[in-house]
Design an enzyme around this catalytic site. Structure first.
Site, PDB file in Angstrom:
ATOM      1  N   GLU A  16       0.815  -1.217   0.000  1.00 36.55           N
ATOM      2  CA  GLU A  16       0.000   0.000   0.000  1.00 36.55           C
ATOM      3  C   GLU A  16       0.850   1.270   0.000  1.00 36.55           C
ATOM      4  O   GLU A  16       0.529   2.246  -0.673  1.00 36.55           O
ATOM      5  CB  GLU A  16      -0.918   0.026   1.230  1.00 36.55           C
ATOM      6  N   HIS A 696      18.456   6.007 -10.841  1.00 41.13           N
ATOM      7  CA  HIS A 696      17.484   5.849  -9.753  1.00 41.13           C
ATOM      8  C   HIS A 696      16.634   7.085  -9.585  1.00 41.13           C
ATOM      9  O   HIS A 696      15.740   7.128  -8.743  1.00 41.13           O
ATOM     10  CB  HIS A 696      18.200   5.529  -8.446  1.00 41.13           C
TER      11      HIS A 696
END
Ligand code: GLN
Ligand code: ZN
Length: 756
Positions: A16, A696
């Protein structure tokens, strides 16, 4: 006996937090929406530990990105360039973690490194000469309060001062010693504030103490904690260590005015000896880390209880604990619908480990254990033979000869042969393998998995993707192409699926960094290759172009390190089995006309023992040969590449050279270029592509920036050994930033060619 959990997974059983954060990054939800998701997760994690009867429940082990970064922020360690952006607190935090490119400026992310010997990554805080370390945040207090308001007394956790100061990067001329007083003051303030809020225990995580420590380190540690603990009142302090034993500082720790010491009995080979030799103070609690926080196999109760009995017989007051944070294991076995009963009974994920803690704590108090069902069931599990052996694999292992580890001719000779064969320009450009795993790519794979489309439809989609990728790479002028890895979910699970001896999970996600999670497969038994894995895709991609397309494999060390390992055979044997399986794939690729093969060892450094004295004997002495075993059978003109996701291999450069690859690419842009000096000093022979930009982060590097990086690299590496590439695969990036970034990369290589 009481029980303690060092830390709990925080991303959510269904990831989540990942999904909410990603929505927040895209501007699809507000800060408050994100905070609400976080709160729900935190409370649910604390409640499940409470229900399971855990006595010492951690709080503040939650993080929006990384716990070390949280601790740095709490202490005011925020570099100017981020503060100056003038963003909200949470956005400043995310700017440090992910970089920021927008209206308010353009700043790269802080460096990211692997957390000790795990596949979790932390953000490297930076301390500038004028950094004022002082209590500057409220997260730890807020999260303690939040749990208290929900009715649970927790043990707030922060990274300890020693580990914090050891992992920070110092950008100016000051050293950790110069910040001693400020840090002592800050930690004292934290303790005092927590005490005022009613906290009974505080946990300082000090994993750095399991490393080799010098006399100066020990002196610093002593000063630091004597200062921090000087006028502590009622609140109790636990110094929690993990990932090894504290042989260098055991006596210092036990002599400090702390109330609890957490020691790891799983990875700490000498923990039990240390206690035996030096004793353990009666006035402190020993938090005995006996339930493995890193692996997913059931705890063997008889063994654990034997250790606990020994501890109790010495009159030591012990709390049963996890060996480290449960961050490294998935949430729960109950989410796994496809694992057979025969297999699942051997495993315990985070929630199941809570049950183990409770059962063990109860058994520890009972003399007649044989009368307890939980004990009998556990004993029966370990007495029965697990179905995991394959005679053919064991025979092949026994037949390996020394010469199987050696590739001939020598690299220098191969280099000439390959230069002739490939005729690549100077500073050849390439990428690391994967291209953006966009929504359509994931959808295609999941539709196939669910049986909504046929195998042919699935493959056709990927072929179209590959064709597009090849055309596009040709168009922008890359020299060595890749097929894009559209068929892979991740670099280990994909291979594991074609290896017998492997088991897979559906929801067993483990956080790797920030919002990135991995689902490590489980090595259940002896491993061998069931069928060709990548050959079809590589051959297809190569058929579309005259430029070389790299075959793309994951190496044995990484496959092993990113799997949950067996506990019943040696690492060496397990790794060698995997090496033989990947060797079969290498030879198959070569036979099918693939002339460059990249064998990724993204995780080679990860399991490097934390203590130098163990580096070779306990790891490199078999990990490096395992890699050589994979490629030693190829022809001289076949070029072997490898890739690593980090540049901290300064101290093992000879070992890396010994892998005997022809080319290595690695991360270099997010850290400074110190590695280049070391490569030069060691006369590194392997051709090298230090990453010229950081993948990244979503920012697009400019041509200038890449040119500057390349110029620096040229000062240290020979022109005919230097490759030009990003620092890692591009799967986590979007197409929007990938294309412009690579266009700039090719442009920069052209400029450098003109200068050379
Ligand atoms: N070939 C892999 C990729 O590009 C390497 C990934 C990695 O190093 N983590 O995705
Ligand atoms: Zn990488």
């Amino acid at each position: 006996m009481q029980t303690s959990v060092v830390g709990y997974p925080r991303i959510g059983a269904n990831r989540e937090l990942k999904f909410a954060s990603e929505k927040y990054f895209k501007g699809e939800i507000s800060e408050n929406d994100l905070f609400a998701v976080a709160k729900t997760l935190r409370l649910s994690h604390i409640r499940s530990q409470k229900e399971a009867g855990v006595d010492f429940i951690p709080s503040n082990d939650f993080s929006f990105y990384d716990g070390l970064l949280d601790t740095a922020v709490l202490c005011g360690i925020v570099p100017k360039r981020y503060r100056q952006l003038g963003l909200s607190d949470i956005d400043t935090y995310f700017a440090m973690a992910r970089g920021y490119q927008g209206e308010k400026g353009d700043v790269k992310a802080l460096a990211m490194k692997k957390w000790f010997n795990t596949n979790y990554h932390y953000i490297v805080p930076e301390i500038e000469d004028d950094t004022k370390i002082s209590l500057s945040g409220t997260k730890v207090f807020d999260e303690y309060n939040e749990a208290a308001e929900d009715g649970t007394e927790t043990k707030p956790v922060i990274i300890g001062a020693y580990t914090l100061l050891s992992l920070c990067r110092y950008t100016g001329s000051k050293k950790r010693e110069d910040f001693l007083d400020a840090v002592i003051g800050t930690y004292k303030a934290i303790i005092e504030k927590l005490e005022n809020r009613g906290a009974k225990w505080i946990q300082f995580d000090e994993p750095y103490l399991v490393r080799d420590l010098s006399d100066a380190d020990k002196e610093f540690l002593t000063k630091l904690y004597q200062g921090i603990l000087a006028d502590k009142d009622n609140v109790k302090v636990l110094i929690q260590t993990y990932y090894g034993d504290v042989r260098d500082v055991y006596e210092i720790l036990t002599g400090l005015p702390v109330d609890g010491i957490g020691l790891d009995f799983i990875e700490g080979k000498q923990t039990a000896n240390l206690i035996e030799k030096y004793g353990f103070p009666k006035d402190k609690l020993l938090f005995a880390g006996l339930v493995n926080g890193k692996n997913i196999w059931r705890n063997q109760y008889s063994k654990t209880l034997e250790i606990l009995d020994g501890v109790k017989n010495k009159g030591i007051n012990a709390v049963l604990s996890t060996s480290c944070s449960l961050l490294h294991v998935p949430y729960t076995l109950s989410a796994e619908e496809k694992l057979s009963e025969e297999c699942r009974k051997h495993f315990a994920f985070a929630i199941e480990k809570l049950t183990e803690l409770r059962e063990l704590a109860r058994l520890a108090e009972i003399a007649d254990r044989e009368s307890v069902d939980a004990y009998l069931a556990n004993a029966a599990l370990f007495d029965a033979k697990r179905d995991c052996e394959d005679e053919a694999v064991q025979r092949r292992l026994a037949e390996i000869k020394e010469s199987d580890y050696v590739r001939l001719p020598e690299r220098k000779e191969r280099e000439k042969i390959q230069k002739d064969a490939f005729k690549l320009p100077k500073f050849p450009t390439t990428t690391i393998g994967s291209f953006p795993q966009t929504g359509d790519v994931k959808k295609n794979r999941s539709a196939f998995r669910k049986g909504e489309i046929t195998e042919e439809q699935y493959k056709q989609f990927n072929r179209e993707k590959i064709e597009r990728a090849i055309r596009w790479q040709e168009e922008i002028g890359l020299d060595v192409l890749v097929h894009g890895e559209y068929e892979r979910n991740d670099m280990v699970e994909y291979f594991g699926e074609s290896l017998s001896g492997y088991l897979f999970t559906e929801k067993a996600w483990v956080q790797s960094y920030g919002t990135r999670c991995l689902k490590p497969p489980i090595i259940w038994g002896d491993v061998s290759r069931k069928n060709p894995i990548t050959v079809e895709w590589s051959v297809y991609a190569q058929s579309l172009t005259d430029k070389p397309v790299k075959g793309m494999l994951t190496g044995p060390v990484t496959i092993f390190n990113w799997s949950f390992p067996r506990e019943d055979i040696s690492i060496r044997d397990s790794m060698t089995q995997i090496a033989l399986a990947i060797r079969d794939e290498v030879l198959d690729l070569e036979k099918n006309g693939i002339r460059i093969i990249q064998i990724d060892e993204a995780a080679l450094r990860e399991k490097l023992p934390l203590r130098k004295s163990d580096w070779y004997s306990e790891y490199l002495d078999f990990a490096i040969p395992a890699f050589r075993l994979v490629h030693s059978g190829v022809k001289p003109e076949t070029q072997i590449h490898t890739h690593m996701c980090y540049s901290e291999f300064t101290d093992i450069i000879p070992a890396i050279d010994n892998m005997d690859a022809d080319v290595i690419t690695f991360e270099a842009s997010r850290s400074d270029l110190l590695i280049l000096d070391a490569l030069k000093e060691c006369n590194f022979e392997t051709e090298a592509g230090p990453g010229v930009y950081d993948i990244h982060s979503p920012r697009v590097p400019s041509v200038d920036e890449i040119v500057t990086a390349l110029r620096k690299m040229r000062e240290k590496l020979d022109d005919d050994k230097l490759w030009v590439n990003p620092d890692c695969g591009l799967k986590t990036r979007g197409e929007e930033e990938t294309k412009p970034s690579l266009i700039n990369l090719v442009q920069a290589a052209r400029i450098i060619r003109n200068e050379a």
